[in-house]
Motif scaffolding. Structure first.
Motif, mmCIF file in Angstrom:
data_model
loop_
_atom_site.group_PDB
_atom_site.id
_atom_site.type_symbol
_atom_site.label_atom_id
_atom_site.label_comp_id
_atom_site.label_asym_id
_atom_site.label_seq_id
_atom_site.Cartn_x
_atom_site.Cartn_y
_atom_site.Cartn_z
ATOM 1 N N VAL A 1 -10.077 -0.691 4.392
ATOM 2 C CA VAL A 1 -9.835 -2.136 4.290
ATOM 3 C C VAL A 1 -10.173 -2.891 5.580
ATOM 4 N N ASP A 2 -10.054 -2.174 6.707
ATOM 5 C CA ASP A 2 -10.229 -2.851 7.994
ATOM 6 C C ASP A 2 -11.671 -3.000 8.420
ATOM 7 N N HIS B 1 -2.887 1.571 12.583
ATOM 8 C CA HIS B 1 -2.422 0.969 11.320
ATOM 9 C C HIS B 1 -2.943 -0.471 11.287
ATOM 10 N N GLY C 1 -12.355 1.764 11.359
ATOM 11 C CA GLY C 1 -12.538 1.192 10.024
ATOM 12 C C GLY C 1 -13.078 2.205 9.027
ATOM 13 N N PHE C 2 -13.150 3.463 9.463
ATOM 14 C CA PHE C 2 -13.573 4.537 8.564
ATOM 15 C C PHE C 2 -12.455 5.572 8.460
ATOM 16 N N PHE D 1 -19.744 12.654 8.024
ATOM 17 C CA PHE D 1 -18.790 11.719 7.405
ATOM 18 C C PHE D 1 -18.560 12.051 5.937
ATOM 19 N N VAL E 1 -19.972 9.709 18.216
ATOM 20 C CA VAL E 1 -18.738 9.909 17.435
ATOM 21 C C VAL E 1 -18.719 11.341 16.881
ATOM 22 N N HIS F 1 0.840 -1.204 0.000
ATOM 23 C CA HIS F 1 0.000 0.000 0.000
ATOM 24 C C HIS F 1 0.866 1.242 0.000
ATOM 25 N N ALA G 1 -6.298 -1.745 13.407
ATOM 26 C CA ALA G 1 -7.624 -1.126 13.285
ATOM 27 C C ALA G 1 -8.740 -2.152 13.123
HETATM 28 N N1 CMC Z 1 -14.372 8.622 12.823
HETATM 29 C C1 CMC Z 1 -14.803 9.870 13.074
HETATM 30 N N2 CMC Z 1 -14.173 10.974 12.648
HETATM 31 C C2 CMC Z 1 -13.042 10.806 11.955
HETATM 32 C C3 CMC Z 1 -12.534 9.533 11.651
HETATM 33 C C4 CMC Z 1 -13.244 8.418 12.101
HETATM 34 N N3 CMC Z 1 -12.810 7.186 11.843
HETATM 35 N N4 CMC Z 1 -11.399 9.659 10.931
HETATM 36 C C5 CMC Z 1 -11.192 10.969 10.792
HETATM 37 N N5 CMC Z 1 -12.187 11.672 11.408
HETATM 38 C C6 CMC Z 1 -12.369 13.123 11.416
HETATM 39 C C7 CMC Z 1 -11.403 13.779 12.388
HETATM 40 O O1 CMC Z 1 -12.000 13.939 13.670
HETATM 41 C C8 CMC Z 1 -11.173 15.089 11.692
HETATM 42 O O2 CMC Z 1 -12.297 15.912 11.900
HETATM 43 P P1 CMC Z 1 -12.101 17.515 12.144
HETATM 44 O O3 CMC Z 1 -11.541 18.033 10.852
HETATM 45 O O4 CMC Z 1 -13.452 18.023 12.490
HETATM 46 O O5 CMC Z 1 -11.123 17.629 13.282
HETATM 47 C C9 CMC Z 1 -11.160 14.744 10.213
HETATM 48 O O6 CMC Z 1 -12.005 13.592 10.124
HETATM 49 C C10 CMC Z 1 -9.777 14.435 9.646
HETATM 50 O O7 CMC Z 1 -9.178 13.432 10.470
HETATM 51 P P2 CMC Z 1 -7.616 13.243 10.674
HETATM 52 O O8 CMC Z 1 -7.379 12.528 11.955
HETATM 53 O O9 CMC Z 1 -6.930 14.570 10.495
HETATM 54 O O10 CMC Z 1 -7.250 12.321 9.429
HETATM 55 P P3 CMC Z 1 -5.910 11.487 9.248
HETATM 56 O O11 CMC Z 1 -5.685 11.416 7.807
HETATM 57 O O12 CMC Z 1 -4.798 12.055 10.079
HETATM 58 O O13 CMC Z 1 -6.258 10.078 9.884
HETATM 59 C C11 CMC Z 1 -6.896 7.807 10.104
HETATM 60 C C12 CMC Z 1 -6.472 8.923 9.139
HETATM 61 C C13 CMC Z 1 -6.983 6.488 9.362
HETATM 62 C C14 CMC Z 1 -5.819 7.662 11.234
HETATM 63 C C15 CMC Z 1 -8.254 8.185 10.749
HETATM 64 O O14 CMC Z 1 -9.227 8.333 9.726
HETATM 65 C C16 CMC Z 1 -8.720 7.176 11.790
HETATM 66 O O15 CMC Z 1 -8.319 7.279 12.960
HETATM 67 N N6 CMC Z 1 -9.565 6.179 11.396
HETATM 68 C C17 CMC Z 1 -9.997 5.129 12.289
HETATM 69 C C18 CMC Z 1 -8.920 4.075 12.418
HETATM 70 C C19 CMC Z 1 -8.787 3.246 11.164
HETATM 71 O O16 CMC Z 1 -9.763 2.767 10.610
HETATM 72 N N7 CMC Z 1 -7.525 3.030 10.739
HETATM 73 C C20 CMC Z 1 -7.232 2.154 9.593
HETATM 74 C C21 CMC Z 1 -6.651 2.909 8.466
HETATM 75 S S1 CMC Z 1 -6.623 1.951 6.970
HETATM 76 C C22 CMC Z 1 -5.474 0.716 7.244
HETATM 77 C C23 CMC Z 1 -4.162 1.011 6.663
HETATM 78 O O17 CMC Z 1 -4.066 1.271 5.425
HETATM 79 O O18 CMC Z 1 -3.185 0.956 7.441
#
Ligand code: CMC
Length: 422
Positions: free
Chosen positions: A357-358, A263, A299-300, A348, A290, A228, A266
Motif C-alpha cells: 500500500v505504501d 509500519h 514499499g515492497f 523478488f 538491495v 487491516h 514506510a
Molecule cells: N526489499 C528487499 N528484500 C526484502 C524486502 C524488501 N522490501 N522485504 C523482505 N525482503 C527479503 C528479506 O531480506 C528476506 O530475505 P532472506 O529470506 O533472503 O533473508 C525475505 O525477503 C523475508 O523478509 P522478512 O523480513 O523475513 O519478512 P517480514 O514478513 O518479516 O517483513 C516487511 C515484512 C514489510 C517488514 C518487509 O517486507 C519490509 O521491510 N518491507 C519494506 C518496508 C515496507 O514497505 N513496509 C510497509 C509494510 S505495508 C504497510 C502496513 O500494512 O503496515
C-alpha cells in the motif's frame, strides 16, 4: 470427519487430539498435554491472537474485505465515514443511520481550546506532527474522564465518535503548528476529507473549498487505510485495551506503533528512497545493491500479502487521477521502473515481494502538497476507525489481558557482588 491434529509428547508417549477450528488450533488444549511448554513465536508470525469478524485478509490471493465487503467495491462506491460505520457496527448504514452518524461526527470535530492553546502550543517549534498526534490523543483522556467507563455503551459510543471526529482536527493542528501557521477551526459545512483539507491549507479566504477530485482521492485513501486486521498498531490497541485502559490511551499506543518506519512510516521511506535513486538510469544499480543486502526496497514486501497488495492496485489508479490535477510527481517514473524491474527479478519473485500500500500512496500525498512528516499522520486518521472496531470487539468478547510468556535465556541464579569487589 472433523479436521484435527494429534500431538505426541515423545518424553511420555502421551497424546492429545486438537480440533482445527476456523483455521487454528487452541493453545489451551495444547497446554493440557504440555503445561509449561510455550510456543516460541517472535513477531507472532504463526499466532492468532484473537477471533475477529472485522476484516478478512487472504495474503496468498490478495483479498481484503471489511465485514465481508471487498475493498475494491468499498473504494469505488463507499466513503470513509460509511466504512467507519460499517467497521464499527458490522453492517452498512441505512440512509437515516448514516445521516445521524455523519451529523454526530461533524459536531464533534472541535477540540478543547486548552488542547490547542496550552498543550499543542507547548511543543518545540519544529516538533514532528506524528509525535504531537501521539501525545495529543493520549492527552484527550484527561479531558474526557467519562472515557474510563468503557463498559457503558453510551460512553463508549461517545468516545468513538469523538476520536474519529477529532483526529483530522488534531492532525491538521499538528501540521499547522510545525510550519508556524495559525490553527484553522473545523468547517462543519464540509465533508470529512474536505474539512480536513480546509484545516490543512486554508489561509485568509473565508471558506476553503478543496478540489472535489482531490478530496475524493483522499477519501479513497482513507477507505483503503481504515483497517487491516491484526497489524502492529491494531495489536498495540488490543494489548493496551486488554488492560481496560480508556480508548484514548489505547489509541495513543496504536498511533505510537504506527509511527515506526516498518509500519506507518514506510511511505515516507519510499519517497526518500526514490529521491536517493534520483534518476531512472540509477534504478538497476539500486536494485542490484538491495539484492546484495544493502537496504530494502521500501514499499515492497508484506508480512501477510504474498501477492500484489489489492490496496496498491487501487492506489495506482487513484495516483493517475490525482496527477491529472496536480501534475505528475517527478518520482513516478522512477517508481514505475523500479516496480517493472523488481517484478521480473527472481530475487523478488521467489520471495513473493510485491508492491504494498505504501509504494504509491506517498507519491499521491506528496503531489497533493503534504510534507513527508505528515504521511504517518495521514495513515492514523482513517486507521482510528479500525482500531476502535477492534477495541470494541475485544471488550465485547470479554478477552483476557494480553500477557505472553517468554523463553528465558539469561543467567542462572548468582549472588550479588559488592561494588568494591567487581
Ligand atoms: N526489499 C528487499 N528484500 C526484502 C524486502 C524488501 N522490501 N522485504 C523482505 N525482503 C527479503 C528479506 O531480506 C528476506 O530475505 P532472506 O529470506 O533472503 O533473508 C525475505 O525477503 C523475508 O523478509 P522478512 O523480513 O523475513 O519478512 P517480514 O514478513 O518479516 O517483513 C516487511 C515484512 C514489510 C517488514 C518487509 O517486507 C519490509 O521491510 N518491507 C519494506 C518496508 C515496507 O514497505 N513496509 C510497509 C509494510 S505495508 C504497510 C502496513 O500494512 O503496515
Amino acid at each position: 470427519m472433523a479436521e484435527s491434529i494429534t500431538i505426541t509428547d515423545n518424553r511420555s508417549g502421551n497424546q492429545i487430539e486438537i480440533p482445527i477450528s476456523n483455521g487454528g488450533v487452541s493453545a489451551s488444549e495444547w497446554q493440557k498435554l504440555l503445561p509449561g511448554i510455550w510456543f516460541y513465536d517472535p513477531g507472532f508470525v504463526s499466532t492468532a491472537s484473537c477471533e475477529s469478524s472485522v476484516t478478512y485478509l487472504d495474503g496468498e490471493n490478495g483479498i481484503l474485505r471489511y465485514r465481508g465487503y471487498p475493498i475494491e467495491q468499498l473504494a469505488e462506491h463507499s466513503t470513509y465515514l460509511e466504512v467507519a460505520y460499517l467497521l464499527l457496527n458490522g453492517e452498512l448504514p441505512t440512509e437515516a443511520e448514516f445521516a445521524a452518524w455523519r451529523s454526530e461526527i461533524t459536531y464533534h470535530t472541535y477540540i478543547h481550546e486548552n488542547v490547542r492553546k496550552r498543550f499543542l502550543d507547548g511543543f518545540h517549534y519544529d516538533a514532528h506532527p506524528m509525535g504531537m498526534l501521539v501525545s495529543a490523543v493520549a492527552a484527550l483522556s484527561t479531558f474526557y474522564l467519562d472515557a474510563k467507563d468503557i463498559f457503558n455503551p453510551e460512553s463508549r459510543h461517545k468516545q468513538i465518535v469523538r476520536l474519529i471526529a477529532k483526529m483530522p482536527t488534531l492532525a491538521a493542528a499538528a501540521h499547522r503548528f510545525s510550519v508556524g501557521m495559525p490553527f484553522v477551526y473545523p468547517d462543519n459545512s464540509l465533508d470529512f476529507a474536505a474539512n480536513f483539507l480546509s484545516m490543512m491549507w486554508k489561509v485568509a479566504e473565508p471558506r476553503f473549498d478543496a478540489n472535489p477530485m482531490l478530496a475524493h482521492a483522499l477519501d479513497v485513501l482513507f477507505v483503503l487505510h481504515a483497517d487491516h486486521e491484526q497489524n502492529c498498531s491494531t495489536t498495540a490497541m488490543r494489548v493496551v485495551g486488554s488492560s481496560h485502559a480508556d480508548p484514548y490511551s489505547a489509541c495513543a499506543a496504536a498511533c505510537a506503533a504506527l509511527y515506526g518506519p516498518r509500519h506507518g512510516g514506510a511511505n515516507e521511506a519510499v519517497i526518500r528512497m526514490l529521491g536517493d535513486i534520483g534518476s531512472m538510469d540509477n534504478v538497476p544499480d539500486f536494485v542490484a545493491a538491495v539484492k546484495q543486502g544493502h537496504g530494502r526496497l521500501q514499499g515492497f514486501g508484506h508480512r501477510v500479502y504474498k501477492s500484489y497488495d489489492p490496496r496498491a492496485k487501487i492506489i495506482k489508479r487513484t495516483a493517475d487521477e490525482v496527477f491529472e490535477i496536480t501534475g505528475k510527481n517527478p518520482l513516478l517514473d522512477i517508481a514505475l521502473k523500479l516496480e517493472e524491474i523488481a517484478l521480473s527479478d527472481e530475487y523478488f519473485t521467489s520471495r513473493k515481494l510485491y508492491p504494498n500500500v505504501d509504494f504509491y500512496s506517498g507519491l499521491i500525498y506528496q503531489a497533493m502538497g503534504f510534507p513527508l512528516q505528515m504521511f504517518p499522520v495521514l495513515f492514523a486518521i482513517p486507521r482510528t476507525a479500525g482500531w476502535l472496531a477492534h477495541w470494541q470487539e475485544l471488550l465485547d468478547q470479554d478477552s483476557k489481558i494480553a500477557r505472553p510468556r517468554q523463553l528465558y535465556i539469561g543467567l542462572d541464579s548468582r549472588d550479588y557482588v559488592p561494588m568494591v569487589d567487581r
